[in-house]
Write an enzyme that holds these catalytic residues in place. Sequence first.
Site, short mmCIF file in Angstrom:
data_model
loop_
_atom_site.label_atom_id
_atom_site.label_comp_id
_atom_site.label_asym_id
_atom_site.label_seq_id
_atom_site.Cartn_x
_atom_site.Cartn_y
_atom_site.Cartn_z
N HIS A 183 0.92 -1.09 0.07
CA HIS A 183 0.05 0.07 -0.07
C HIS A 183 0.94 1.32 -0.02
O HIS A 183 0.40 2.30 -0.54
CB HIS A 183 -1.01 -0.12 1.08
CG HIS A 183 -0.20 -0.35 2.41
ND1 HIS A 183 0.34 0.82 3.15
CD2 HIS A 183 -0.32 -1.20 3.22
CE1 HIS A 183 0.87 0.23 4.28
NE2 HIS A 183 0.60 -1.07 4.36
N CYS A 495 3.14 -9.34 -18.90
CA CYS A 495 2.44 -9.14 -17.54
C CYS A 495 3.31 -8.83 -16.32
O CYS A 495 2.75 -8.56 -15.29
CB CYS A 495 1.15 -9.51 -17.35
SG CYS A 495 0.88 -11.17 -17.05
#
Length: 563
Positions: A183, A495
């Site tokens: 985060h 990816c």
Amino acid sequence: MKTITTENAASKGIAIGKVFLFHQETIAADTRLILEAEQENELQRYQKAVTEVCAELEELAKNSDIFAAHIELAQDVMLQDSVFTKIQSECKNAELALEETISELVQVFAEMDDVYLKERADDIKDIGKRLMYALKGIKTNPFADVQEDTIVVAKDLAPSDTANMDFQFIKGFITETGGMTSHVCIMARSMEIPAFVGVAQIQSQVQNGDEIILDTMEQKIICNPDAQTKMAYQQKAKAYEEQKANLQAIKDLPAKTEDGKVVELFANVGSIADVENACKKGAEGIGLFRSEFLYMENQHFPTEEEQFLAYKKAVELMQRPIIIRTLDIGGDKALSYHTFEKEENPFLGWRAIRISLEMKQMFQTQLRALLRASAYGDIRIMYPMIISVDEFLQANAILEECKKQLQEEGIAFDENIQTGIMVETPAAVLCAEDLAQVVDFFSIGTNDLTQYILAVDRGNEKIKNLYNTFHPAVLRAIRTVIQAGKKYGKLVGMCGEFASDEKAVPILLGMGLDEFSMVAAEIAKVKYQIRHLDYAQCCVIAEEVCQKHSVAEVQHYLENIVS
């Protein structure tokens, strides 16, 4: 003056400011058991806390997508049911019931091998902290007195911590813990604030009031710089801000080389909030939509309707291609509502497509939801962990069954929906030409592909220095897959984190990669780089690096190219 070299630049940039050592306060729950007559009051206290927290988060969500996702977590039915059960059946007070529930959920996420999902444990902790503060009526802001350019140095930072910061003065972060999908990283990138994570013992190396410089491009932390160094970095910071303005100016331009080669730049996402952010950052599509969040943040296998609504919302938001990876989960990723058998080596065990093919009903539920959502936009289905043509054909056979069901029910879907695979195993590389004849597209997952080809556990600290995607074996594997795709006219994307690596971009471009998918915040940087490259020269670079015999040779060659 002292210089600390480090890695894990969470967000690019240069920041200069005074150190603010931040120590998180730990709030423990009261262990008192309650009487049966008190249960209703404790339930109401918890519900009130949820309401208060959601109201706070709704305000914060206006400026950050992270907090929009946190609202869903705070309202999560599984979280509430667990807290209520502990209050009603075990006579726990609301704080204790919450503390135990959060601990159990964090453990579930922390045991996963997928780095992105593993670090979602921090989001669960943060929601628990917010709810605990609300239950105890605590309202504090440790950053209230910050009135000058400041670098926050902490063991870790949660979104609730950053929500209290005034970014007029907070110029950067350094944390001792956290990874590249934590985060802190996400927040730093979204706020475009320079940050380092995982800097061991940094709190013991600086003091409150020290002046420090963060240079995330050169991976340096300079403590108490002299006047000359400070002035040089002030000029460097100004030049960097001018470069950022240039990046913003090309946001809506194509990723086109100077000699006309065009590629697509997609984003990797793990939630609806991530999709919204990708739209803002100029993504031309979604190259990896991790569907696991629908399973991990639930108390049951998500229903067809729950999944359909999520996929539909994503494709309507994006209005461009979205590649959705079917469930990638296994013995290392526990679910609260389903027990997987303990495995000696879950990395090589019963996981991903292997589970889907055996748990057919669960797989059909997901495929039906994907098909239904495909009526609203360009959805493409990607199967993970494929090692053979047989597996791919088995998965597509189940997809055909679902198509037939929907046709009989009169439900619309894209009858020509594309299906492809994530290339992440040596078997898929060696069978690339066979697979290229049956798939619609390839997407190379370099994180797992690297560790499987090199037989190096990327989470093992003792051998992490051996994990390197610039290893000739990995580079040649990537080239093999791209060449197979080209031979049979199939799109090849990537990816993994390698897709946004500055040194890797020319190589991948020269190899013929069609689509680069990355963290949304990296798109502008990669686009700028591609628009200043020559495709013909990149082809030469790609050929040269594949002739090298070691990582050192590859890196030496690339450094000379840059210089």
